[in-house]
Motif scaffolding. Structure first.
Motif, PDB file in Angstrom:
ATOM      1  N   LYS A 173      16.102   5.772  -7.854  1.00  0.00           N
ATOM      2  CA  LYS A 173      15.553   6.995  -7.260  1.00  0.00           C
ATOM      3  C   LYS A 173      14.253   6.650  -6.537  1.00  0.00           C
ATOM      4  CE  LYS A 173      13.663  11.526  -8.228  1.00  0.00           C
ATOM      5  NZ  LYS A 173      12.831  12.303  -9.162  1.00  0.00           N
ATOM      6  N   PRO A 174      14.278   6.642  -5.198  1.00  0.00           N
ATOM      7  CA  PRO A 174      13.046   6.340  -4.463  1.00  0.00           C
ATOM      8  C   PRO A 174      12.015   7.456  -4.655  1.00  0.00           C
ATOM      9  CG  PRO A 174      14.979   6.013  -3.072  1.00  0.00           C
ATOM     10  CD  PRO A 174      15.437   6.747  -4.301  1.00  0.00           C
ATOM     11  N   VAL A 175      10.821   7.066  -5.096  1.00  0.00           N
ATOM     12  CA  VAL A 175       9.769   8.059  -5.347  1.00  0.00           C
ATOM     13  C   VAL A 175       8.510   7.812  -4.517  1.00  0.00           C
ATOM     14  CG1 VAL A 175      10.563   8.653  -7.667  1.00  0.00           C
ATOM     15  CG2 VAL A 175       8.954   6.764  -7.385  1.00  0.00           C
ATOM     16  N   LEU A 176       8.391   6.634  -3.905  1.00  0.00           N
ATOM     17  CA  LEU A 176       7.211   6.327  -3.094  1.00  0.00           C
ATOM     18  C   LEU A 176       7.613   5.476  -1.895  1.00  0.00           C
ATOM     19  CD1 LEU A 176       4.516   5.168  -5.717  1.00  0.00           C
ATOM     20  CD2 LEU A 176       4.346   7.208  -4.280  1.00  0.00           C
ATOM     21  N   LEU A 177       6.937   5.725  -0.774  1.00  0.00           N
ATOM     22  CA  LEU A 177       7.049   4.883   0.418  1.00  0.00           C
ATOM     23  C   LEU A 177       5.647   4.363   0.718  1.00  0.00           C
ATOM     24  CD1 LEU A 177       8.194   3.726   3.036  1.00  0.00           C
ATOM     25  CD2 LEU A 177       8.053   6.002   4.043  1.00  0.00           C
ATOM     26  N   LEU A 178       5.484   3.050   0.663  1.00  0.00           N
ATOM     27  CA  LEU A 178       4.172   2.439   0.874  1.00  0.00           C
ATOM     28  C   LEU A 178       4.205   1.521   2.090  1.00  0.00           C
ATOM     29  CD1 LEU A 178       3.372   1.321  -2.821  1.00  0.00           C
ATOM     30  CD2 LEU A 178       2.746   3.478  -1.696  1.00  0.00           C
ATOM     31  N   ASN A 179       3.113   1.537   2.856  1.00  0.00           N
ATOM     32  CA  ASN A 179       2.928   0.571   3.943  1.00  0.00           C
ATOM     33  C   ASN A 179       1.698  -0.266   3.638  1.00  0.00           C
ATOM     34  OD1 ASN A 179       3.897   3.195   6.067  1.00  0.00           O
ATOM     35  ND2 ASN A 179       5.047   1.291   5.972  1.00  0.00           N
ATOM     36  N   THR A 180       1.868  -1.587   3.654  1.00  0.00           N
ATOM     37  CA  THR A 180       0.692  -2.454   3.509  1.00  0.00           C
ATOM     38  C   THR A 180      -0.223  -2.271   4.710  1.00  0.00           C
ATOM     39  OG1 THR A 180       1.838  -4.316   4.586  1.00  0.00           O
ATOM     40  CG2 THR A 180       1.913  -4.219   2.163  1.00  0.00           C
ATOM     41  N   HIS A 181       0.398  -2.145   5.884  1.00  0.00           N
ATOM     42  CA  HIS A 181      -0.316  -1.892   7.130  1.00  0.00           C
ATOM     43  C   HIS A 181       0.702  -1.320   8.106  1.00  0.00           C
ATOM     44  CE1 HIS A 181       1.566  -5.751   7.835  1.00  0.00           C
ATOM     45  NE2 HIS A 181       1.196  -5.756   9.104  1.00  0.00           N
ATOM     46  N   CYS A 182       0.255  -0.974   9.317  1.00  0.00           N
ATOM     47  CA  CYS A 182       1.121  -0.151  10.169  1.00  0.00           C
ATOM     48  C   CYS A 182       1.524  -0.781  11.495  1.00  0.00           C
ATOM     49  CB  CYS A 182       0.476   1.211  10.389  1.00  0.00           C
ATOM     50  SG  CYS A 182       0.408   2.190   8.867  1.00  0.00           S
ATOM     51  N   HIS A 183       1.652  -2.103  11.535  1.00  0.00           N
ATOM     52  CA  HIS A 183       2.226  -2.728  12.728  1.00  0.00           C
ATOM     53  C   HIS A 183       3.705  -2.353  12.833  1.00  0.00           C
ATOM     54  CE1 HIS A 183      -1.136  -5.975  12.636  1.00  0.00           C
ATOM     55  NE2 HIS A 183      -1.443  -5.000  13.464  1.00  0.00           N
ATOM     56  N   VAL A 184       4.233  -2.405  14.053  1.00  0.00           N
ATOM     57  CA  VAL A 184       5.574  -1.872  14.338  1.00  0.00           C
ATOM     58  C   VAL A 184       6.653  -2.420  13.398  1.00  0.00           C
ATOM     59  CG1 VAL A 184       6.008  -3.601  16.170  1.00  0.00           C
ATOM     60  CG2 VAL A 184       7.304  -1.442  16.150  1.00  0.00           C
ATOM     61  N   ASP A 185       6.611  -3.729  13.117  1.00  0.00           N
ATOM     62  CA  ASP A 185       7.704  -4.338  12.347  1.00  0.00           C
ATOM     63  C   ASP A 185       7.712  -3.887  10.887  1.00  0.00           C
ATOM     64  OD1 ASP A 185       5.276  -5.819  12.526  1.00  0.00           O
ATOM     65  OD2 ASP A 185       6.210  -7.572  11.620  1.00  0.00           O
ATOM     66  N   HIS A 186       6.619  -3.273  10.440  1.00  0.00           N
ATOM     67  CA  HIS A 186       6.529  -2.814   9.051  1.00  0.00           C
ATOM     68  C   HIS A 186       6.763  -1.312   8.910  1.00  0.00           C
ATOM     69  CE1 HIS A 186       4.890  -6.604   7.280  1.00  0.00           C
ATOM     70  NE2 HIS A 186       4.690  -6.819   8.573  1.00  0.00           N
TER      71      HIS A 186
END
Length: 211
Positions: A52-65
């Motif tokens: 069950k996905p409960v979180l969406l995290l980005n280490t940083h926001c460059h396009v490939d991520h």
């Protein structure tokens, strides 16, 4: 204890990670899914393991991520969480992605941003936030002390480091953050980077030519 699964996505061969534990809750980190096949691989893994996905995290926001942020939102209703200092980086993707040949569906914006320090939890797992800018202006790494693993984004790679020639990059700051913040983790901590194979803190202390 958390398990980790990686998926290599998009033309940049970016590593998307799913962290999950015996609660069956999971976190999606840096969704780089671009093609339908890449999207299906991630969704099928989540289904097959009853997660069950409960979180969406980005280490940083460059396009490939962030290519998969909108897909994850559509699929699971999750808005990303990242440090507010990455907001302009995310906004810039809308302009430059088409110039690089990407179809980019703009990411939703966070309801709440992550601080520089502290923790974020899911299931039975706690992730420590490590603020390590240099590759991007407000890059975060996520450290699971119990599993002794670091989802490191584009800070430290096996025998390499994140590039610092993009807007908001700072070579000296990156080196300082790796030495002060990442190298204080245990030598046997496994580092799961944004690109390429995993490594360990101890290996990089000994063998990384940049450090």
């Amino acid at each position: 204890m958390a398990n980790i699964q990686s998926f290599v996505n998009n033309p940049y061969q970016e590593n998307t990670y799913i962290l999950y534990d015996d609660s069956l809750e999971c976190v999606i980190i840096d969704p780089g899914m671009y093609t339908a096949a890449e999207q299906n691989t991630v969704v099928n893994f989540i289904k097959a393991n009853n997660l069950k996905p409960v979180l969406l995290l980005n280490t940083h926001c460059h396009v490939d991520h962030v290519l998969g942020n909108k897909f994850v939102f559509d699929q699971y209703g999750l808005k990303p969480k990242f440090h507010i200092g990455e907001s302009e980086v995310l906004e810039a993707v809308i302009a430059y992605a088409p110039a690089m040949g990407f179809r980019y569906e703009p990411s939703p914006l966070p309801d709440e941003y992550l601080p520089e320090t502290g923790t974020i939890s899911f299931g039975n797992t706690e992730l420590q936030l490590i603020f390590a800018p240099g590759h991007s202006p407000a890059h975060l790494c996520f450290y699971d002390k119990d599993a002794n693993l670091l989802v490191g984004g584009d800070v430290l790679f096996r025998s390499s480091i994140g590039r610092t020639d993009l807007p908001g990059g700072n070579y000296n700051l990156l080196i300082q953050n790796i030495k002060e913040k990442l190298f204080s983790l245990p030598d046997d901590c496994t580092v799961y980077p944004g690109h390429g194979p995993e490594t360990t803190i101890g290996y990089e202390k000994k063998h990384n030519p940049y450090l």
